[in-house]
Motif scaffolding. Structure first.
Motif, PDB file in Angstrom:
ATOM      1  N   ARG A 119       0.993  -1.162   0.052  1.00 31.59           N
ATOM      2  CA  ARG A 119      -0.133  -0.010  -0.104  1.00 31.59           C
ATOM      3  C   ARG A 119       1.043   0.940  -0.154  1.00 31.59           C
ATOM      4  O   ARG A 119       0.525   2.219  -0.695  1.00 31.59           O
ATOM      5  CB  ARG A 119      -0.906   0.041   1.251  1.00 31.59           C
ATOM      6  CG  ARG A 119      -1.774   1.131   1.448  1.00 31.59           C
ATOM      7  CD  ARG A 119      -3.134   1.031   0.075  1.00 31.59           C
ATOM      8  NE  ARG A 119      -3.886   1.953   0.326  1.00 31.59           N
ATOM      9  CZ  ARG A 119      -3.728   3.285  -0.408  1.00 31.59           C
ATOM     10  NH1 ARG A 119      -2.754   3.468  -0.954  1.00 31.59           N
ATOM     11  NH2 ARG A 119      -4.826   4.394  -0.257  1.00 31.59           N
ATOM     12  N   VAL A 120       2.018   1.245   0.768  1.00 33.33           N
ATOM     13  CA  VAL A 120       2.807   2.332   0.626  1.00 33.33           C
ATOM     14  C   VAL A 120       3.817   2.420  -0.556  1.00 33.33           C
ATOM     15  O   VAL A 120       4.300   3.350  -1.087  1.00 33.33           O
ATOM     16  CB  VAL A 120       3.823   2.258   2.234  1.00 33.33           C
ATOM     17  CG1 VAL A 120       4.743   3.357   2.169  1.00 33.33           C
ATOM     18  CG2 VAL A 120       2.578   2.552   3.270  1.00 33.33           C
ATOM     19  N   TRP A 138       2.938   5.975  -1.349  1.00 32.99           N
ATOM     20  CA  TRP A 138       1.858   6.541  -0.617  1.00 32.99           C
ATOM     21  C   TRP A 138       1.861   6.670   0.833  1.00 32.99           C
ATOM     22  O   TRP A 138       2.499   5.663   1.401  1.00 32.99           O
ATOM     23  CB  TRP A 138       0.576   5.508  -0.904  1.00 32.99           C
ATOM     24  CG  TRP A 138       0.113   5.735  -2.468  1.00 32.99           C
ATOM     25  CD1 TRP A 138       0.583   4.975  -3.409  1.00 32.99           C
ATOM     26  CD2 TRP A 138      -1.142   6.330  -2.810  1.00 32.99           C
ATOM     27  NE1 TRP A 138      -0.077   5.336  -4.346  1.00 32.99           N
ATOM     28  CE2 TRP A 138      -0.920   6.299  -4.277  1.00 32.99           C
ATOM     29  CE3 TRP A 138      -1.961   7.072  -2.496  1.00 32.99           C
ATOM     30  CZ2 TRP A 138      -2.230   6.860  -5.271  1.00 32.99           C
ATOM     31  CZ3 TRP A 138      -2.868   7.840  -3.109  1.00 32.99           C
ATOM     32  CH2 TRP A 138      -2.906   7.499  -4.505  1.00 32.99           C
ATOM     33  N   TRP A 140      -0.211   7.720   4.630  1.00 29.71           N
ATOM     34  CA  TRP A 140      -1.349   8.026   5.531  1.00 29.71           C
ATOM     35  C   TRP A 140      -1.152   9.399   6.181  1.00 29.71           C
ATOM     36  O   TRP A 140      -0.343   9.553   7.007  1.00 29.71           O
ATOM     37  CB  TRP A 140      -1.759   7.210   6.555  1.00 29.71           C
ATOM     38  CG  TRP A 140      -3.144   7.014   6.884  1.00 29.71           C
ATOM     39  CD1 TRP A 140      -4.357   6.523   6.461  1.00 29.71           C
ATOM     40  CD2 TRP A 140      -3.505   7.814   8.279  1.00 29.71           C
ATOM     41  NE1 TRP A 140      -5.357   6.977   7.132  1.00 29.71           N
ATOM     42  CE2 TRP A 140      -4.868   7.551   8.225  1.00 29.71           C
ATOM     43  CE3 TRP A 140      -2.827   8.482   9.009  1.00 29.71           C
ATOM     44  CZ2 TRP A 140      -5.589   8.170   9.474  1.00 29.71           C
ATOM     45  CZ3 TRP A 140      -3.582   9.088  10.036  1.00 29.71           C
ATOM     46  CH2 TRP A 140      -4.914   8.940  10.365  1.00 29.71           C
ATOM     47  N   LYS A 144      -6.290  10.308   5.418  1.00 25.67           N
ATOM     48  CA  LYS A 144      -6.529  10.331   3.593  1.00 25.67           C
ATOM     49  C   LYS A 144      -4.945   9.564   3.419  1.00 25.67           C
ATOM     50  O   LYS A 144      -3.824   9.910   3.926  1.00 25.67           O
ATOM     51  CB  LYS A 144      -6.427  11.711   3.232  1.00 25.67           C
ATOM     52  CG  LYS A 144      -7.869  12.240   3.450  1.00 25.67           C
ATOM     53  CD  LYS A 144      -7.925  13.493   2.691  1.00 25.67           C
ATOM     54  CE  LYS A 144      -9.012  14.295   3.026  1.00 25.67           C
ATOM     55  NZ  LYS A 144      -9.348  15.668   2.267  1.00 25.67           N
ATOM     56  N   TRP A 145      -5.011   8.733   2.368  1.00 22.52           N
ATOM     57  CA  TRP A 145      -3.617   8.316   1.853  1.00 22.52           C
ATOM     58  C   TRP A 145      -3.484   9.281   0.821  1.00 22.52           C
ATOM     59  O   TRP A 145      -4.413   9.592  -0.197  1.00 22.52           O
ATOM     60  CB  TRP A 145      -4.105   6.795   1.231  1.00 22.52           C
ATOM     61  CG  TRP A 145      -4.113   5.854   2.148  1.00 22.52           C
ATOM     62  CD1 TRP A 145      -5.230   5.339   3.161  1.00 22.52           C
ATOM     63  CD2 TRP A 145      -2.984   5.248   2.860  1.00 22.52           C
ATOM     64  NE1 TRP A 145      -4.612   4.199   3.733  1.00 22.52           N
ATOM     65  CE2 TRP A 145      -3.451   4.106   3.645  1.00 22.52           C
ATOM     66  CE3 TRP A 145      -1.452   5.187   2.536  1.00 22.52           C
ATOM     67  CZ2 TRP A 145      -2.468   3.165   4.334  1.00 22.52           C
ATOM     68  CZ3 TRP A 145      -0.632   4.570   3.287  1.00 22.52           C
ATOM     69  CH2 TRP A 145      -1.006   3.391   4.099  1.00 22.52           C
ATOM     70  N   GLY A 206      -1.778   4.194   9.115  1.00 24.94           N
ATOM     71  CA  GLY A 206      -3.046   4.870   9.466  1.00 24.94           C
ATOM     72  C   GLY A 206      -3.643   4.215  10.857  1.00 24.94           C
ATOM     73  O   GLY A 206      -4.730   4.334  11.156  1.00 24.94           O
TER      74      GLY A 206
END
Length: 685
Positions: A119-120, A138, A140, A144-145, A206
């Motif tokens: 995700r990152v 990405w 958090w 929000k991302w 997050g």
């Protein structure tokens, strides 16, 4: 075909980019920039974070830089550069000149969860396929991302060696590029010099971070660690302040990652061990259970072979007792809020609200005296409900509250964090929820919970055990007139949460709204008219509601839809719902309306597959892509679009099936069903 040979021209992009308001990052669209570079055959150069000393900083870090500093792209440093290894088993990064061990310790924890890491770090990026010198990560940030776009020019010395983060495998560059993206987000490489593991863990996930002072650790710390290492958590730790390597091999003022625990059987009895990693990739503990310690001879040969690895790789074992003595802080980033409360398999809902402390208006400071300005702080109403399952809950509800303060400067270290905290009050009677509670309320009521100390942390969180009812949360700074923006998050099984005086409170049916001043009155008046609500009455109520977020696409609930809803909520099989069951439905409908509205970007009144998946995630339900596609086929229309009524039915069914599974499972992995139970479950779907 690869586009990175040196004959390519260089092209600077970004002169016309605008700055975002909250994060102050340039608004850069990765795909647009990449396509533009590929079309003209040029490599991206990010003018918003240029390959100059201005991106490194203006402080002591400049004095550490080698002479002849250059900026090179990975293909200029290695003949076959790779972005990320196909089979990564552990962190392959080593710290450079920047004092960001806290960042690398968090990264190590991230690599233990590949789905979170991806995700990152989008792992489909490479130096061959569609390579244009541009990469994206990405992070958090306060609910929000957000994407951070960089070019791949990295600072190196005259010998072509990376001066900041590098990999033990010289052809891997994901860590160096991620560090650059995080430096851009933070203002500069200099702004990574000081930090907390909790800050990085928060930005990577997050999740909610909990910091435990090991000198004051609870007696069940080993049990907490056991649950943490076998659940969705990331764990870091820090030693006591200092700037030297101790004789025992530990580094003062340093961050490590806790990557495992083990209870072993020695000749003299059980021993509790923890496994740590130094983000330097070297320098290890030299005491008992270190790589060269004789204590390994106390184990069976098999256990010794499994656990002991004599490499100078920064990884080592030590006893749990030594860990508590030599380390100051333990940081657990919780992705499952029920970790510390021992709630197994429980589903949590999540709500977030943004706020601001403004000088002269809402920066009221702490609660000091009857004549202070504490009442001027932002006020948030929290209603906690019992879960809807038909079981008796003798214990209060667990509620996790997290207060995050936003940075006050583009560079994260220019203005330090304020000391923050929050108070909790019980609401014993109804107040006008369109206005903040007056000073008199705080004169007459003592807080149920208050800050033990105001902390200069990015995040302050606390787990509370609350009886079902209505509460008031008041976040504040340690002094009056201190300005900052913040995000307040609440996790629990069932709740409603909004700011008093805002426009985010719940909406009541048209036929009752003019007669009522609060939610409790609404439910009272409704059930004076309908003590038990059947499908016909439920249809009338739902079709007279004002669905404020849905605009012109007001839903029409059919009789069949309302009968389906009753079948899911009716616990005693009476064909009706009582007031408590309707309260739960009401809260769920408000949540579904909110997530549906956020994803219905074109205001068509329907969701496609991608929007449905995002809406379900927004409501706290994560299904595989295949299952989500099947749900659209099952509950959507012929054009594979799902309207709000179908979305409500789907969400209620998924939540009910999740509850049924958790009630029947013994290990969280599977269940055994008798025929009657199987028929019941299949009829639900």
């Amino acid at each position: 075909m690869s586009l990175w040979p040196p004959f390519l021209c260089k092209w600077k992009l970004g002169q016309k980019e605008t700055m975002g308001s909250s994060s102050q990052l340039p608004k850069q669209d990765y795909e647009t920039l990449q396509k533009k570079c590929l079309r003209v055959g040029c490599l991206f150069e990010d003018t918003s974070f240029p390959a100059t000393l201005s991106s490194i900083g203006r402080g002591p870090l400049l004095q550490k830089l080698p002479t002849g500093l250059q900026w090179k792209r990975p293909w200029e440093l290695h003949s076959s550069p790779q972005f990320y290894p196909a089979k990564a088993k552990r962190l392959d990064l080593c710290q450079g000149l920047v004092g960001d061990c806290w960042l690398l310790a968090a990264l190590q924890a991230l690599t233990l969860h590949q789905d979170i890491l991806s995700r990152v770090v989008p792992l489909n990026q490479s130096f061959t396929e569609k390579y244009a010198g541009i990469f994206q990560f990405w992070f958090w940030r306060f609910g929000k991302w957000i994407p951070v776009v960089i070019d791949d020019r990295l600072p190196v010395n005259e010998a072509g060696q990376l001066v900041f983060v590098s990999s033990t495998y010289k052809n891997l560059f994901w860590g160096a590029l991620l560090e650059k993206a995080y430096a851009k987000l933070s203002g500069s490489y200099e702004d990574l010099q000081r930090g907390q593991v909790s800050d990085a863990l928060l930005d990577f996930t997050g999740g909610v971070t909990v910091t435990i002072k090991l000198a004051e650790a609870p007696g069940n710390l080993w049990e907490i660690l056991t649950r943490a290492t076998f659940s969705r958590t990331l764990i870091g730790c820090q030693t006591y302040l200092g700037e030297r390597v101790l004789e025992n091999g530990l580094v003062d003022g340093h961050a490590y990652t806790l990557i495992g625990i083990r209870k072993v059987t020695c000749k003299h009895g059980p021993e509790y061990l923890v496994k740590l990693r130094n983000p330097w990739g070297k320098v290890e503990w030299k005491g008992d259970w270190s790589d060269s310690s004789s204590t390994w001879e106390l184990l069976s040969p098999k256990e010794k072979i499994v656990l002991l690895k004599k490499d100078d790789d920064g990884e080592f074992w030590m006893t749990f007792q030594d860990f508590k003595v030599h380390f100051k802080l333990l940081v657990i980033c919780r992705l499952t809020p029920g970790l510390l409360s021992q709630q197994v398999g429980q589903k949590w809902s999540y709500t977030s609200q943004e706020g601001r402390w403004g000088k002269g208006t809402t920066a009221g400071g702490p609660r000091k005296s009857p004549h202070d300005t504490f009442w001027k702080n932002p006020q948030f109403l929290l209603s906690v409900w019992k879960p809807q399952e038909g079981r008796m809950f003798l214990m209060p509800c667990s509620v996790l509250v997290s207060l995050l303060q936003k940075p006050r400067h583009r560079h994260r270290n220019r203005k330090p964090h304020l000391a923050i905290g929050f108070y909790l009050f019980r609401m014993s009677k109804l107040y006008d929820d369109q206005r903040r509670l007056p000073r008199e309320f705080f004169l007459e009521n003592e807080p149920l919970s208050l800050p033990e100390a105001f902390l200069t942390e990015k995040e302050v969180s606390r787990e509370l055990w609350l009886e079902p009812g209505t509460y008031l949360i008041v976040p504040c700074t340690s002094e009056t007139h201190q300005e900052a923006e913040f995000v307040l998050r609440v996790f629990s099984r069932k709740h409603i949460f909004y700011e008093i005086g805002s426009n985010s409170c719940v909406v009541f049916p048209k036929e009752i709204v003019d007669q009522t001043e609060g939610q409790d009155e609404f439910f009272t008046k409704l059930f004076e008219k309908y003590p038990e609500i059947n499908a016909v009455q439920l249809q009338k109520i739902l079709n007279h509601m004002t669905w404020s977020n849905l605009g012109n696409a007001q839903p029409i609930f059919s009789r069949d839809a309302c009968q389906g809803i009753l079948a899911l909520l009716d616990l005693n099989e009476s064909g009706t719902v009582c007031i408590q069951e309707f309260r739960d439905l009401w809260k769920q409908l408000m949540l579904y309306q909110d997530v549906f509205h956020k994803q219905d970007s074109n205001r068509s009144g329907c969701l496609n597959w991608a929007q449905l998946r995002a809406a379900m995630r927004g409501a706290g339900i994560v299904l595989s892509d295949n299952i989500c596609q099947l749900m659209l086929v099952r509950y959507g229309g012929p054009n594979f679009q799902m309207d709000f009524v179908s979305f409500v039915l789907l969400m209620l069914r998924v939540e009910k099936m999740e509850d049924v599974f958790q009630n029947l499972t013994q290990d969280g992995k599977g269940i055994y069903l008798q025929k009657a139970e199987w028929l019941m479950m299949t009829l639900y779907s």
